[in-house]
Design a protein around this motif. Structure first.
Motif, PDB file in Angstrom:
ATOM      1  N   LEU A  26     -33.092 -30.006  13.467  1.00 12.89           N
ATOM      2  CA  LEU A  26     -33.655 -30.810  14.520  1.00 12.89           C
ATOM      3  C   LEU A  26     -33.155 -32.356  14.050  1.00 12.89           C
ATOM      4  O   LEU A  26     -32.598 -32.376  15.105  1.00 12.89           O
ATOM      5  N   LEU A  27     -34.255 -33.171  13.360  1.00 14.05           N
ATOM      6  CA  LEU A  27     -33.259 -34.257  12.827  1.00 14.05           C
ATOM      7  C   LEU A  27     -31.967 -34.855  12.644  1.00 14.05           C
ATOM      8  O   LEU A  27     -31.466 -35.959  12.352  1.00 14.05           O
ATOM      9  N   SER A  28     -31.606 -34.011  12.020  1.00 13.35           N
ATOM     10  CA  SER A  28     -30.357 -33.882  11.505  1.00 13.35           C
ATOM     11  C   SER A  28     -29.211 -34.205  12.728  1.00 13.35           C
ATOM     12  O   SER A  28     -28.494 -34.980  12.885  1.00 13.35           O
ATOM     13  N   ARG A  29     -29.830 -33.044  12.860  1.00 10.04           N
ATOM     14  CA  ARG A  29     -28.631 -33.726  14.711  1.00 10.04           C
ATOM     15  C   ARG A  29     -28.960 -35.220  15.650  1.00 10.04           C
ATOM     16  O   ARG A  29     -28.424 -35.502  16.501  1.00 10.04           O
ATOM     17  N   ILE A  30     -30.376 -35.159  15.710  1.00 11.21           N
ATOM     18  CA  ILE A  30     -30.749 -36.858  16.217  1.00 11.21           C
ATOM     19  C   ILE A  30     -30.088 -37.340  15.362  1.00 11.21           C
ATOM     20  O   ILE A  30     -29.540 -38.517  16.318  1.00 11.21           O
ATOM     21  N   GLU A  31     -29.963 -37.822  14.214  1.00 13.70           N
ATOM     22  CA  GLU A  31     -29.294 -38.777  12.976  1.00 13.70           C
ATOM     23  C   GLU A  31     -28.066 -38.537  13.727  1.00 13.70           C
ATOM     24  O   GLU A  31     -27.383 -39.513  13.938  1.00 13.70           O
TER      25      GLU A  31
ATOM     26  N   MET B  86     -35.457 -29.336  22.974  1.00 16.47           N
ATOM     27  CA  MET B  86     -34.552 -29.676  22.330  1.00 16.47           C
ATOM     28  C   MET B  86     -34.540 -28.577  20.810  1.00 16.47           C
ATOM     29  O   MET B  86     -34.276 -27.474  20.476  1.00 16.47           O
ATOM     30  N   ALA B  87     -35.984 -28.616  20.959  1.00 11.83           N
ATOM     31  CA  ALA B  87     -36.012 -27.437  19.470  1.00 11.83           C
ATOM     32  C   ALA B  87     -36.350 -26.216  20.028  1.00 11.83           C
ATOM     33  O   ALA B  87     -36.153 -25.638  19.123  1.00 11.83           O
ATOM     34  N   LEU B  88     -36.919 -26.125  21.046  1.00 12.99           N
ATOM     35  CA  LEU B  88     -37.032 -24.991  21.480  1.00 12.99           C
ATOM     36  C   LEU B  88     -35.729 -24.137  21.920  1.00 12.99           C
ATOM     37  O   LEU B  88     -35.957 -22.835  21.035  1.00 12.99           O
ATOM     38  N   GLU B  89     -35.053 -24.760  22.159  1.00 16.33           N
ATOM     39  CA  GLU B  89     -33.517 -24.513  22.397  1.00 16.33           C
ATOM     40  C   GLU B  89     -32.518 -24.435  20.624  1.00 16.33           C
ATOM     41  O   GLU B  89     -31.893 -22.861  20.713  1.00 16.33           O
ATOM     42  N   LEU B  90     -33.464 -25.040  19.551  1.00 16.13           N
ATOM     43  CA  LEU B  90     -32.534 -25.126  18.582  1.00 16.13           C
ATOM     44  C   LEU B  90     -32.922 -23.904  17.858  1.00 16.13           C
ATOM     45  O   LEU B  90     -32.756 -22.841  17.517  1.00 16.13           O
TER      46      LEU B  90
ATOM     47  N   ILE C 223     -41.979 -24.046  10.890  1.00 17.11           N
ATOM     48  CA  ILE C 223     -42.421 -24.681  12.416  1.00 17.11           C
ATOM     49  C   ILE C 223     -43.190 -25.932  11.673  1.00 17.11           C
ATOM     50  O   ILE C 223     -44.728 -25.989  12.039  1.00 17.11           O
ATOM     51  N   HIS C 224     -42.812 -26.971  11.437  1.00 20.47           N
ATOM     52  CA  HIS C 224     -43.561 -28.302  11.324  1.00 20.47           C
ATOM     53  C   HIS C 224     -43.786 -28.759  12.098  1.00 20.47           C
ATOM     54  O   HIS C 224     -42.646 -29.618  13.119  1.00 20.47           O
ATOM     55  N   ALA C 225     -44.251 -29.250  12.951  1.00 20.48           N
ATOM     56  CA  ALA C 225     -44.869 -29.811  13.961  1.00 20.48           C
ATOM     57  C   ALA C 225     -44.930 -31.404  13.432  1.00 20.48           C
ATOM     58  O   ALA C 225     -46.138 -32.575  14.174  1.00 20.48           O
ATOM     59  N   THR C 226     -44.790 -32.004  12.776  1.00 19.75           N
ATOM     60  CA  THR C 226     -44.276 -33.201  11.752  1.00 19.75           C
ATOM     61  C   THR C 226     -43.340 -34.283  13.225  1.00 19.75           C
ATOM     62  O   THR C 226     -43.734 -35.406  13.080  1.00 19.75           O
ATOM     63  N   ALA C 227     -42.864 -33.587  13.574  1.00 18.92           N
ATOM     64  CA  ALA C 227     -42.017 -35.093  14.747  1.00 18.92           C
ATOM     65  C   ALA C 227     -42.125 -35.424  15.986  1.00 18.92           C
ATOM     66  O   ALA C 227     -43.242 -33.648  16.874  1.00 18.92           O
TER      67      ALA C 227
END
Length: 165
Positions: free
Chosen positions: A104-109, A120-124, A138-142
């Motif tokens: 998720l973070l890689s895609r956002i970056e 976004m997270a659910l679709e991923l 599932i890390h809820a850190t973001a």
């Protein structure tokens, strides 16, 4: 008993204190974890930089399995993560786990759009499950505030705290 109840009964043992984890490609082998089970060996691999290669990481996974690893965790944060995971799954016969937040973070970056849409997270997660990932952490850190600050942070490789944080 419903079909879902039957599946759950086949997955959990000992009143939910043991779980059977199936390999993503087929029903065997099943790795049981939990009460009354031996300690399991999990090996971590993954592409950290854009020039890391899929072949090298798959070789690492195969060598880890030969050394006794029963589960492989992909910690990729770079490269073509979906392609790598598909090749990893087709090249091994053990459960594969992954931490959704990394992709998720890689895609956002890569998109340079530092925002987090609620879907976004659910679709991923759905995409990763369809890809064949057996276990998703599932890390809820973001959160949105952290994502928006991402382009201002220069001293971290990745925002998630579990990867070297």
């Amino acid at each position: 008993m419903s079909q879902m109840e039957t599946k759950l009964n086949n997955l959990f043992l000992n009143e939910g204190r043991t779980i059977g984890i199936r390999c993503c490609k087929n029903s065997n082998p099943v790795v049981y974890c939990g009460e009354g089970q031996p300690t399991r060996i999990l090996a971590s691999i993954g592409m950290s930089f854009e020039n890391d290669t899929i072949d090298v990481e798959i070789d690492k996974a195969k060598n880890a399995i030969l050394a006794g690893a029963e589960i492989i965790t992909d910690h990729s944060i770079a490269g073509d993560i979906p392609r790598f995971q598909k090749e990893l799954i087709s090249s091994t016969n053990v459960p594969i786990s992954y931490l959704t937040i990394y992709e998720l973070l890689s895609r956002i970056e890569k998109s340079h759009q530092y925002y987090l849409d609620k879907n976004m997270a659910l679709e991923l997660i759905e995409e990763q499950a369809e890809r064949g990932i057996t276990l998703l952490t599932i890390h809820a850190t973001a959160n949105r505030k952290m994502i928006e600050k991402h382009d201002k942070i220069s001293d971290r490789t990745i925002l998630s705290t579990s990867r070297g944080g």
